[in-house]
Structure formats: C-alpha cells, structure tokens
Write a protein that holds these residues in place. Sequence first.
Motif, PDB file in Angstrom:
ATOM      1  N   HIS A 187     -59.490  10.149 -19.957  1.00 36.03           N
ATOM      2  CA  HIS A 187     -58.243  10.438 -20.664  1.00 36.03           C
ATOM      3  C   HIS A 187     -58.441   9.968 -22.106  1.00 36.03           C
ATOM      4  O   HIS A 187     -58.733   8.809 -22.352  1.00 36.03           O
ATOM      5  CB  HIS A 187     -57.050   9.714 -20.041  1.00 36.03           C
ATOM      6  CG  HIS A 187     -55.768  10.091 -20.699  1.00 36.03           C
ATOM      7  ND1 HIS A 187     -55.156  11.299 -20.483  1.00 36.03           N
ATOM      8  CD2 HIS A 187     -55.016   9.444 -21.604  1.00 36.03           C
ATOM      9  CE1 HIS A 187     -54.069  11.359 -21.222  1.00 36.03           C
ATOM     10  NE2 HIS A 187     -53.961  10.258 -21.922  1.00 36.03           N
ATOM     11  N   GLU A 188     -58.304  10.889 -23.043  1.00 36.66           N
ATOM     12  CA  GLU A 188     -58.635  10.597 -24.441  1.00 36.66           C
ATOM     13  C   GLU A 188     -57.441  10.278 -25.332  1.00 36.66           C
ATOM     14  O   GLU A 188     -57.604   9.707 -26.383  1.00 36.66           O
ATOM     15  CB  GLU A 188     -59.439  11.757 -25.020  1.00 36.66           C
ATOM     16  CG  GLU A 188     -60.753  11.953 -24.306  1.00 36.66           C
ATOM     17  CD  GLU A 188     -61.506  13.163 -24.779  1.00 36.66           C
ATOM     18  OE1 GLU A 188     -60.975  13.935 -25.601  1.00 36.66           O
ATOM     19  OE2 GLU A 188     -62.631  13.366 -24.302  1.00 36.66           O
ATOM     20  N   ASP A 189     -56.262  10.665 -24.933  1.00 41.35           N
ATOM     21  CA  ASP A 189     -55.097  10.497 -25.817  1.00 41.35           C
ATOM     22  C   ASP A 189     -54.262   9.302 -25.399  1.00 41.35           C
ATOM     23  O   ASP A 189     -53.769   9.264 -24.283  1.00 41.35           O
ATOM     24  CB  ASP A 189     -54.213  11.745 -25.782  1.00 41.35           C
ATOM     25  CG  ASP A 189     -54.964  12.992 -26.190  1.00 41.35           C
ATOM     26  OD1 ASP A 189     -54.758  14.014 -25.562  1.00 41.35           O
ATOM     27  OD2 ASP A 189     -55.770  12.907 -27.131  1.00 41.35           O
ATOM     28  N   ALA A 190     -54.068   8.351 -26.285  1.00 47.82           N
ATOM     29  CA  ALA A 190     -53.153   7.239 -26.027  1.00 47.82           C
ATOM     30  C   ALA A 190     -51.767   7.625 -26.509  1.00 47.82           C
ATOM     31  O   ALA A 190     -51.614   8.329 -27.488  1.00 47.82           O
ATOM     32  CB  ALA A 190     -53.620   5.973 -26.765  1.00 47.82           C
ATOM     33  N   GLU A 191     -50.762   7.152 -25.798  1.00 51.63           N
ATOM     34  CA  GLU A 191     -49.379   7.431 -26.210  1.00 51.63           C
ATOM     35  C   GLU A 191     -48.963   6.478 -27.304  1.00 51.63           C
ATOM     36  O   GLU A 191     -49.358   5.374 -27.394  1.00 51.63           O
ATOM     37  CB  GLU A 191     -48.431   7.271 -25.007  1.00 51.63           C
ATOM     38  CG  GLU A 191     -48.603   8.390 -24.023  1.00 51.63           C
ATOM     39  CD  GLU A 191     -47.608   8.268 -22.854  1.00 51.63           C
ATOM     40  OE1 GLU A 191     -46.946   7.238 -22.689  1.00 51.63           O
ATOM     41  OE2 GLU A 191     -47.520   9.239 -22.121  1.00 51.63           O
ATOM     42  N   THR A 226     -54.955  15.979 -15.798  1.00 51.92           N
ATOM     43  CA  THR A 226     -56.212  16.105 -16.545  1.00 51.92           C
ATOM     44  C   THR A 226     -56.585  17.561 -16.807  1.00 51.92           C
ATOM     45  O   THR A 226     -57.711  17.834 -17.208  1.00 51.92           O
ATOM     46  CB  THR A 226     -57.378  15.435 -15.777  1.00 51.92           C
ATOM     47  OG1 THR A 226     -57.666  16.199 -14.591  1.00 51.92           O
ATOM     48  CG2 THR A 226     -57.082  13.991 -15.429  1.00 51.92           C
ATOM     49  N   PRO A 277     -56.545   5.035 -23.022  1.00 47.80           N
ATOM     50  CA  PRO A 277     -57.564   6.085 -23.109  1.00 47.80           C
ATOM     51  C   PRO A 277     -58.928   5.559 -22.675  1.00 47.80           C
ATOM     52  O   PRO A 277     -59.260   4.404 -22.924  1.00 47.80           O
ATOM     53  CB  PRO A 277     -57.558   6.452 -24.595  1.00 47.80           C
ATOM     54  CG  PRO A 277     -57.051   5.232 -25.283  1.00 47.80           C
ATOM     55  CD  PRO A 277     -56.105   4.564 -24.330  1.00 47.80           C
ATOM     56  N   GLY A 305     -51.709   7.444 -19.952  1.00 45.16           N
ATOM     57  CA  GLY A 305     -51.379   7.638 -21.356  1.00 45.16           C
ATOM     58  C   GLY A 305     -51.440   6.349 -22.158  1.00 45.16           C
ATOM     59  O   GLY A 305     -51.630   6.373 -23.366  1.00 45.16           O
TER      60      GLY A 305
END
Length: 182
Positions: free
Chosen positions: A178-182, A154, A126, A123
């Motif tokens: 993984h495309e979404d950063a927290e 995933t 990305p 997270g």
Amino acid sequence: MKVTVELCSIEDKFIINNMYPLYLHDLSEVWERKTNRYGVFEEDDTRTLAEQNRVFDIWWEHPGVLFPYIIRVDDLPAGFALVATPPYTPCPRFIDYYLNEFFLLRNYRGEGVGEKAVRQLIGKMPGHWELQTNPTARNERAIKFWRKTLKACTNGEYTEETGNHLEEGEKLVFRFIHEDAE
C-alpha cells in the motif's frame, strides 16, 4: 454507520482485553483448540484472564513498533486489529507491517465494517504488508473475507500463497503493497 480505527491507548487497553477472549473463542473452531483446565484459551496453566492479559501487554510496551488498534462502529467498540513492524514480523527484511490479529464482533460481520476498517488501517501505514490465516475449510468465511477485502482495497494487487509458520503449521499468506498514506 460510522467506522473508525484508532490507536488504543494504555488507558483504554482494557477494551481490547475485554474482546480478546471472544476472539480466541472464535478461533477455537478454526484451530480446533480447547481451553486449558482453568477455562482459559491458552495451552499453558494460565489461570485467569488477568494473567492472560499481562502477556498481552507487550502491545503497549513498544510504541512505534507494535500498534494495537480499536475498531469502532458509531463510537462503540466493534473489534480490534494488532499490527506489528520489524522485528515482530515473520520476514523482517521484506515486510513493513504484519497484521497479527484482526477481529470483529459477530454482529458487525457482513456489514462492510471489516473492509472499511482495513482501508483505514492500511491507509495509515504505507509499505509492504502481510497477513496470515488458517488455510482449511473450517476457516472458509475468513478466507473469503480476506480475498474480497484485499481485492477491493488493493485493486486486486495482492499475492496469496500457502506457507509454513514455525509454531502453527500451514498458513495461507497474503501480501500486498500500500503506497498512499492518508
């Protein structure tokens, strides 16, 4: 149970250094490796853990490129994850992040800590990820862990193939985005 993943500062690197021999001891079963003549899990004549740790210092010498993380459970060290970026990845043109090492102390395994730690770790970053592990039956527990964890983290959107590492031979290679950063 509170699980956190935090970047390890140079001041706290001794925590990862303290756990690293335990990690190598666990891996000795999987890779069928023995200690050298000084009782250190190294193939050369490294005589002490302090000598071994000096080689390991590279993880704190390249901030923004190499990322040493401590995994904590209820504020106690429970493991570590070492994440590399190019040029320290197997395929620098295709991989943004390489999970070089991932370790949990035995008393935290099978409790969901690993999955929580992996979720937090990916997270934070990305992009295209890769990790490799030993493909043999001696490593069945880790293989099951990665399949289950990556399926959950995933939504099943990962690939798995057997590849060949130049120095270590055959590996089981997992890749995902993984495309979404927290």
